[in-house]
Scaffold this active site. Structure first.
Site, PDB file in Angstrom:
ATOM      1  N   HIS A   1      39.208  35.014  42.433  1.00  0.00           N
ATOM      2  CA  HIS A   1      39.526  34.099  41.329  1.00  0.00           C
ATOM      3  C   HIS A   1      38.511  32.957  41.285  1.00  0.00           C
ATOM      4  CE1 HIS A   1      42.309  31.399  38.952  1.00  0.00           C
ATOM      5  NE2 HIS A   1      41.576  30.493  39.589  1.00  0.00           N
ATOM      6  N   GLU A   2      38.245  32.341  42.427  1.00  0.00           N
ATOM      7  CA  GLU A   2      37.323  31.205  42.471  1.00  0.00           C
ATOM      8  C   GLU A   2      35.890  31.624  42.158  1.00  0.00           C
ATOM      9  OE1 GLU A   2      38.364  28.308  42.435  1.00  0.00           O
ATOM     10  OE2 GLU A   2      40.433  28.664  43.041  1.00  0.00           O
TER      11      GLU A   2
ATOM     12  N   HIS B   1      35.250  31.764  38.494  1.00  0.00           N
ATOM     13  CA  HIS B   1      34.924  30.454  37.916  1.00  0.00           C
ATOM     14  C   HIS B   1      33.426  30.164  38.056  1.00  0.00           C
ATOM     15  CE1 HIS B   1      38.851  29.100  36.811  1.00  0.00           C
ATOM     16  NE2 HIS B   1      39.321  29.025  38.046  1.00  0.00           N
TER      17      HIS B   1
ATOM     18  N   GLU C   1      41.876  29.584  33.494  1.00  0.00           N
ATOM     19  CA  GLU C   1      42.618  30.026  34.678  1.00  0.00           C
ATOM     20  C   GLU C   1      43.138  31.449  34.495  1.00  0.00           C
ATOM     21  OE1 GLU C   1      42.767  28.635  37.552  1.00  0.00           O
ATOM     22  OE2 GLU C   1      41.716  26.827  36.920  1.00  0.00           O
TER      23      GLU C   1
END
EC number: 3.4.24.-
Length: 307
Positions: free
Chosen positions: A144-145, A148, A222
């Site tokens: 997930h990070e 980003h 997100e």
């Protein structure tokens, strides 16, 4: 958007592009509004440039500021071999440069990624999240990070916040100007006060709209990171489990500790807030239910593909 193997979501991308377009329109509206309200194109341009300068500084120094706020330190592969090994594998799968790796000695279970570009990025985890998640759950969080980072979300959110930064500057300046700058009498003094009041109204409206649009964009990014990370690891259930653990554990963290990280909530994988609902218009993140529903749909989609 960087060219990586993270699976794109055209629907979310379209919505994020629309929000960015609206925020850009707000920025132009604000600058033009100042110009007409105070009858000074030069002042409007100066305010706009100063606001952009502040946003640029925040973007340029984002990794340093975030690491300092979290009292985090960069760790080497020798200091954290398992964490580095996991990030190495995910970066190879995503075909992206490896960011720096940081660890924050905090019990709050969380993680964040920041940096002005993939080459200057840092992915940071807390010792609290390392203690609470198993390997698959942590891999889901890191994916997930890294999404980003690959999608340059720090730059996107910095640009998105520019209108709000300028609007806040104008609001404060107009307040002081109306309070202390209207001493001159006559038509000139009255016109100055009216102009300052118009600038105040315009900036307040722009700030309010910008605030809600920026929060909406944050919630979209997100969801996009959840989706991209889940498809990269092919384990959406692991990310869902991690999100449930992280949000559930927040209730056991002292409020004093949660308050110290409040400024970082927009960067975290889940806000460090206890006993609050994230489903409001002001939330930086989607609700846990919305995120779990999306991950469940991805799990079902992967199941159909594997059948």
């Amino acid at each position: 958007m960087a060219q990586t193997r993270f699976l794109p979501d055209r629907g979310l991308t379209t919505r994020m592009t629309l929000v960015m377009f609206l925020l850009g329109g707000l920025f132009v509206t604000l600058v033009v509004g100042i110009m007409f309200a105070v009858q000074s194109a030069a002042l409007a341009m100066v305010v706009g440039l100063v606001g952009l300068g502040i946003a640029f500084f925040q973007w340029w120094s984002s990794d340093t500021l975030a690491m300092r706020a979290m009292r985090a330190r960069e760790v080497s592969p020798q200091e954290a071999p398992e964490l580095h090994g996991m990030i190495d594998r995910l970066c190879a799968m995503a075909d992206m440069p490896k960011p720096r790796v940081g660890v924050s000695d905090m019990d709050i279970p969380n993680a964040f990624a920041t940096g002005r570009s993939p080459d200057r990025a840092v992915v940071c985890v807390t010792t609290g999240i390392l203690r609470r998640l198993d390997a698959e759950e942590l891999e889901g969080v890191l994916a997930h990070e890294l999404s980003h980072v690959a999608h340059r979300d720090v730059m996107v959110m910095t640009i998105a916040s520019s209108a709000g930064i300028v609007a806040g500057m104008v609001t404060r300046g107009a307040q002081y100007g109306a309070m202390f700058g209207g001493g001159r009498g006559g038509k000139e003094g009255n016109a100055r006060v009216v102009g300052l009041l118009l600038a105040l109204v315009v900036s307040l409206v722009v700030y309010a709209i910008s605030f809600f649009l920026t929060r909406l964009l944050s919630r979209y990014r997100e969801l996009c990171a959840d989706r991209a990370g889940a498809y990269l690891t092919l384990k959406p259930a692991a990310l869902a489990s991690a999100l449930q653990k992280i949000t559930g554990e927040m209730a056991s963290i002292p409020q004093r500790d949660l308050r110290t990280t409040r400024a970082m909530n927009a960067f975290f994988i889940a806000p460090a807030i206890s006993g609050a609902s994230f489903s409001t218009l002001t939330a930086t993140h989607p609700s846990l239910e919305q995120r779990l529903e999306q991950l469940a749909r991805i799990q079902a989609d992967l199941g159909r593909q594997g059948a």
